[in-house]
Design a protein around this motif. Structure first.
Motif, PDB file in Angstrom:
ATOM      1  N   VAL A   1      -9.056   7.152  11.567  1.00  0.00           N
ATOM      2  CA  VAL A   1      -7.941   7.025  12.153  1.00  0.00           C
ATOM      3  C   VAL A   1      -7.466   5.541  12.196  1.00  0.00           C
ATOM      4  O   VAL A   1      -6.185   5.159  11.957  1.00  0.00           O
ATOM      5  N   TRP A   2      -8.383   4.605  12.424  1.00  0.00           N
ATOM      6  CA  TRP A   2      -8.290   3.042  12.313  1.00  0.00           C
ATOM      7  C   TRP A   2      -7.350   2.636  10.962  1.00  0.00           C
ATOM      8  O   TRP A   2      -6.462   1.946  10.741  1.00  0.00           O
ATOM      9  N   LYS A   3      -8.188   3.302   9.692  1.00  0.00           N
ATOM     10  CA  LYS A   3      -7.597   2.901   8.421  1.00  0.00           C
ATOM     11  C   LYS A   3      -6.185   3.595   8.222  1.00  0.00           C
ATOM     12  O   LYS A   3      -5.286   2.835   7.643  1.00  0.00           O
ATOM     13  N   ILE A   4      -5.957   4.677   8.781  1.00  0.00           N
ATOM     14  CA  ILE A   4      -4.832   5.327   8.572  1.00  0.00           C
ATOM     15  C   ILE A   4      -3.482   4.705   9.372  1.00  0.00           C
ATOM     16  O   ILE A   4      -2.546   4.518   8.828  1.00  0.00           O
TER      17      ILE A   4
ATOM     18  N   TRP B   1     -14.893  15.492  16.573  1.00  0.00           N
ATOM     19  CA  TRP B   1     -13.919  16.092  16.130  1.00  0.00           C
ATOM     20  C   TRP B   1     -12.905  14.753  15.445  1.00  0.00           C
ATOM     21  O   TRP B   1     -12.196  15.031  14.623  1.00  0.00           O
ATOM     22  N   ILE B   2     -12.905  14.013  16.488  1.00  0.00           N
ATOM     23  CA  ILE B   2     -12.139  12.590  15.835  1.00  0.00           C
ATOM     24  C   ILE B   2     -12.970  11.397  15.260  1.00  0.00           C
ATOM     25  O   ILE B   2     -13.945  11.186  15.658  1.00  0.00           O
ATOM     26  N   ASN B   3     -12.460  11.276  13.932  1.00  0.00           N
ATOM     27  CA  ASN B   3     -13.438  10.183  13.373  1.00  0.00           C
ATOM     28  C   ASN B   3     -12.622   8.831  13.435  1.00  0.00           C
ATOM     29  O   ASN B   3     -11.376   8.665  12.588  1.00  0.00           O
TER      30      ASN B   3
ATOM     31  N   GLY C   1      -0.846   2.646   7.533  1.00  0.00           N
ATOM     32  CA  GLY C   1       0.798   3.199   7.883  1.00  0.00           C
ATOM     33  C   GLY C   1       1.729   2.043   8.306  1.00  0.00           C
ATOM     34  O   GLY C   1       2.751   1.912   8.264  1.00  0.00           O
ATOM     35  N   LEU C   2       0.882   1.306   9.357  1.00  0.00           N
ATOM     36  CA  LEU C   2       1.746  -0.032   9.735  1.00  0.00           C
ATOM     37  C   LEU C   2       2.160  -0.915   8.493  1.00  0.00           C
ATOM     38  O   LEU C   2       3.389  -1.371   8.585  1.00  0.00           O
ATOM     39  N   LEU C   3       1.331  -0.963   7.474  1.00  0.00           N
ATOM     40  CA  LEU C   3       1.660  -1.949   6.286  1.00  0.00           C
ATOM     41  C   LEU C   3       2.614  -1.476   5.483  1.00  0.00           C
ATOM     42  O   LEU C   3       3.561  -2.220   5.079  1.00  0.00           O
ATOM     43  N   THR C   4       2.417  -0.049   5.355  1.00  0.00           N
ATOM     44  CA  THR C   4       3.627   0.432   4.121  1.00  0.00           C
ATOM     45  C   THR C   4       4.826   0.651   5.036  1.00  0.00           C
ATOM     46  O   THR C   4       5.984   0.643   4.593  1.00  0.00           O
ATOM     47  N   GLY C   5       4.557   1.196   6.655  1.00  0.00           N
ATOM     48  CA  GLY C   5       6.005   1.832   7.141  1.00  0.00           C
ATOM     49  C   GLY C   5       6.700   0.693   7.587  1.00  0.00           C
ATOM     50  O   GLY C   5       7.919   0.602   7.929  1.00  0.00           O
ATOM     51  N   ALA C   6       6.216  -0.760   7.937  1.00  0.00           N
ATOM     52  CA  ALA C   6       7.126  -1.820   8.644  1.00  0.00           C
ATOM     53  C   ALA C   6       6.884  -2.876   7.620  1.00  0.00           C
ATOM     54  O   ALA C   6       7.878  -3.782   7.272  1.00  0.00           O
ATOM     55  N   GLY C   7       5.716  -3.037   6.898  1.00  0.00           N
ATOM     56  CA  GLY C   7       5.497  -4.081   5.921  1.00  0.00           C
ATOM     57  C   GLY C   7       6.344  -4.288   4.821  1.00  0.00           C
ATOM     58  O   GLY C   7       7.009  -5.179   4.459  1.00  0.00           O
ATOM     59  N   LEU C   8       6.384  -2.890   3.981  1.00  0.00           N
ATOM     60  CA  LEU C   8       7.194  -2.897   2.931  1.00  0.00           C
ATOM     61  C   LEU C   8       8.661  -3.053   2.973  1.00  0.00           C
ATOM     62  O   LEU C   8       9.321  -3.935   2.410  1.00  0.00           O
ATOM     63  N   PRO C   9       8.938  -2.505   3.939  1.00  0.00           N
ATOM     64  CA  PRO C   9      10.644  -2.560   4.358  1.00  0.00           C
ATOM     65  C   PRO C   9      11.070  -4.267   4.911  1.00  0.00           C
ATOM     66  O   PRO C   9      12.092  -4.623   4.459  1.00  0.00           O
ATOM     67  N   ALA C  10       9.986  -4.713   5.581  1.00  0.00           N
ATOM     68  CA  ALA C  10      10.175  -6.314   5.956  1.00  0.00           C
ATOM     69  C   ALA C  10      10.194  -7.189   4.465  1.00  0.00           C
ATOM     70  O   ALA C  10      10.815  -7.925   4.315  1.00  0.00           O
ATOM     71  N   LEU C  11       9.228  -7.005   3.729  1.00  0.00           N
ATOM     72  CA  LEU C  11       9.166  -7.630   2.532  1.00  0.00           C
ATOM     73  C   LEU C  11      10.294  -7.435   1.618  1.00  0.00           C
ATOM     74  O   LEU C  11      10.968  -8.323   1.099  1.00  0.00           O
ATOM     75  N   PHE C  12      10.985  -6.317   1.491  1.00  0.00           N
ATOM     76  CA  PHE C  12      12.396  -6.065   0.750  1.00  0.00           C
ATOM     77  C   PHE C  12      13.287  -6.615   1.394  1.00  0.00           C
ATOM     78  O   PHE C  12      14.153  -7.285   0.904  1.00  0.00           O
ATOM     79  N   ALA C  13      13.537  -6.711   2.731  1.00  0.00           N
ATOM     80  CA  ALA C  13      14.429  -7.323   3.527  1.00  0.00           C
ATOM     81  C   ALA C  13      14.424  -8.825   3.227  1.00  0.00           C
ATOM     82  O   ALA C  13      15.462  -9.626   3.174  1.00  0.00           O
ATOM     83  N   LEU C  14      13.101  -9.656   3.162  1.00  0.00           N
ATOM     84  CA  LEU C  14      12.988 -10.899   2.849  1.00  0.00           C
ATOM     85  C   LEU C  14      13.343 -11.245   1.621  1.00  0.00           C
ATOM     86  O   LEU C  14      14.024 -12.356   1.246  1.00  0.00           O
ATOM     87  N   GLY C  15      13.316 -10.193   0.547  1.00  0.00           N
ATOM     88  CA  GLY C  15      13.849 -10.404  -0.786  1.00  0.00           C
ATOM     89  C   GLY C  15      15.337 -10.634  -0.843  1.00  0.00           C
ATOM     90  O   GLY C  15      15.754 -11.222  -1.515  1.00  0.00           O
TER      91      GLY C  15
END
Length: 86
Positions: free
Chosen positions: A10-13, A4-6, A17-31
């Motif tokens: 899950v790894w891709k998600i 039932w678990i792929n 999720g980490l890149l967009t959930g933490a990475g984009l706000p970190a990039l914005f803060a750096l800007g």
């Protein structure tokens, strides 16, 4: 393994999720940080009067603009994925 678990999905998600959930706000803060340099004593320029606040400089402004462009492009890509262009 549970059928039932792929784990590949899950790894891709998790990675996206980490890149967009933490990475984009970190990039914005750096800007934002590049647009607001510190003074000679190390204090943020927000605690000093605006008359003596140093400019970000051409390099800082250019890098901040590029970072904001990357963040906006990622937001646009995410909206297009959600909407689902056909």
């Amino acid at each position: 393994m549970n059928s039932w678990i792929n784990l590949d999905a899950v790894w891709k998600i998790v990675v996206v999720g980490l890149l967009t959930g933490a990475g984009l706000p970190a990039l914005f803060a750096l800007g934002l940080r590049l647009l607001n340099p510190t003074g000679a004593a190390g204090e943020p320029s927000a605690v000093r009067p605006s008359a003596v606040r140093p400019a970000a400089g051409p390099v800082g402004s250019t890098l901040a603009g590029l970072i904001f462009a990357v963040v906006l492009a990622a937001i646009g890509w995410g909206i297009s994925v959600i909407v689902g262009h056909r």
